[in-house]
Design an enzyme around this catalytic site. Structure first.
Site, PDB file in Angstrom:
ATOM      1  N   ASP A 147       0.375   0.233  -8.439  1.00  8.55           N
ATOM      2  CA  ASP A 147      -1.013   0.226  -8.031  1.00  8.55           C
ATOM      3  C   ASP A 147      -1.012   0.756  -6.740  1.00  8.55           C
ATOM      4  OD1 ASP A 147      -3.630  -0.662  -8.831  1.00  8.55           O
ATOM      5  OD2 ASP A 147      -3.292  -1.588  -6.835  1.00  8.55           O
TER       6      ASP A 147
ATOM      7  N   TYR B   7      -4.732   2.349   1.252  1.00  7.99           N
ATOM      8  CA  TYR B   7      -3.635   1.810   1.603  1.00  7.99           C
ATOM      9  C   TYR B   7      -2.851   2.616   2.455  1.00  7.99           C
ATOM     10  CZ  TYR B   7      -4.439  -1.533  -2.414  1.00  7.99           C
ATOM     11  OH  TYR B   7      -5.056  -2.477  -3.356  1.00  7.99           O
TER      12      TYR B   7
ATOM     13  N   LYS C  20      -7.453   4.348  -6.066  1.00  5.66           N
ATOM     14  CA  LYS C  20      -8.893   3.986  -5.897  1.00  5.66           C
ATOM     15  C   LYS C  20      -9.516   4.740  -4.980  1.00  5.66           C
ATOM     16  CE  LYS C  20      -6.517  -0.505  -6.558  1.00  5.66           C
ATOM     17  NZ  LYS C  20      -5.373  -0.759  -5.832  1.00  5.66           N
TER      18      LYS C  20
ATOM     19  N   HIS D  11     -12.965   1.135  -5.529  1.00  8.14           N
ATOM     20  CA  HIS D  11     -12.162  -0.093  -4.852  1.00  8.14           C
ATOM     21  C   HIS D  11     -12.894  -1.139  -4.864  1.00  8.14           C
ATOM     22  CE1 HIS D  11      -8.335  -0.759  -2.088  1.00  8.14           C
ATOM     23  NE2 HIS D  11      -8.791  -1.937  -2.771  1.00  8.14           N
TER      24      HIS D  11
END
Ligand SMILES: NC(=O)c1ccc[n+]([C@@H]2O[C@H](COP(=O)([O-])OP(=O)(O)OC[C@H]3O[C@@H](n4cnc5c(N)ncnc54)[C@H](OP(=O)(O)O)[C@@H]3O)[C@@H](O)[C@H]2O)c1
Length: 269
Positions: free
Chosen positions: A47, A52, A77, A110
């Site tokens: 994931d 990130y 995302k 997201h």
């Protein structure tokens, strides 16, 4: 039970490994080795997210692993502040360049609002972004699409406007915080709930009630937490950078009785 080898089946028939490795807060240079370790101990589901800032590292690990692409399930995302049709297509291309992939397994919005403006009404923007994702899905660039942090109201708005039911809603879900109204709606509509922060980002691990239950069962608190998510029909995404913890978090060959689940339901953090 080895959840790394078992799969949930999404409403479109796509199979998704029952436990995924979370990668939030793992820097790009570190995530390569973390993913390689995870692959080596049997994880096949990662994931990630554009937000990130570690998609490139995830992509590098996929390449280095030598695993076949169809053995892996990779999620990313759309950043929470990107709302709209064309900007979603552009951001998706950036994600795919970062990951160096042709096809993504799961792509999520997201959050329904930018992280800097939690609660802001972005309904139209979410609808436009989701329309772009539906287009990419029909083109075969994404195997499944969904949302994250969506309330029942947010879900209803995109479903009503597009006629397309998301395959997944990834939400905060751990013992003591199970967002029952969202889970109920999703399960009634065949939307798989992915449980993010299944260990409450580590905060739950020192809970004395949980420590007692885990001790009596001869397992760790983390294992109880991950197992609990599966018992509730959700897909846990525990994050760790440590190989031994990756193994521990997926070693779930024990059962939770109805009584034990009931006790866990009562715990407050
Ligand atoms: N969609 C969203 O908005 C959203 C939001 C939050 C999270 N997520 C996803 O969900 C994933 C998991 O959530 P999270 O990152 O908040 O954290 P989490 O998985 O709930 O907990 C991670 C923390 O627990 C520690 N840990 C993991 N396994 C352990 C074990 N067996 N024993 C002791 N400590 C252990 C980790 O430390 P070490 O790394 O040092 O082991 C880390 O500090 C994220 O990484 C991300 O992929 C998504």
């Amino acid at each position: 039970m080895n959840p790394l080898n078992e799969r949930f089946i999404l409403s479109n028939g796509v199979k998704i490994p029952k436990v995924g490795l979370g990668t939030w807060q793992i820097p790009n240079d570190q995530v390569v080795q973390v993913c390689l370790d995870a692959f080596e101990v049997g994880y096949r589901h990662i994931d990630s997210a554009n937000g990130y800032q570690n998609e490139q590292g995830v992509g590098q690990a996929i390449k280095q692993s030598g695993l076949k692409r169809d053995e892996l399930f990779i999620t990313s995302k759309l950043p929470s502040h990107i709302k709209g049709y064309q900007v979603t297509l552009d951001s998706f291309n950036e994600t795919m360049n970062n990951l160096q992939l042709d096809v993504l397994d799961l792509y999520l919005i997201h959050a329904p609002w930018p992280w800097s403006e939690i609660g802001k009404d972005c309904t139209q923007g979410n609808i436009d972004s989701f329309k772009a994702m539906i287009e990419l899905y029909h083109q075969g660039r994404i195997r499944s699409i969904g949302v994250s942090n969506f309330s029942v109201k947010d879900l209803k708005a995109v479903i009503e406007a597009t006629g397309f039911v998301p395959h997944v809603n990834q939400i905060r879900f751990y013992i003591s915080d199970t967002q029952d109204d969202i889970v109920k709606f999703c399960q009634e509509h065949n939307i798989l709930v992915e449980a993010y922060s299944p260990l409450a980002t580590g905060r739950i691990l020192s809970n004395p009630q949980l420590q007692k239950i885990a001790y009596e069962k001869g397992v760790s608190v983390a294992q109880v937490c991950v197992k609990y998510c599966l018992e509730k029909g959700t897909l846990p995404l525990p994050k760790t950078t440590k190989r031994e913890r990756m193994i521990e978090n997926a070693r779930l060959d024990f059962t939770l009785s109805d009584d034990e689940v009931h006790k866990l339901d009562q715990i407050t953090l």
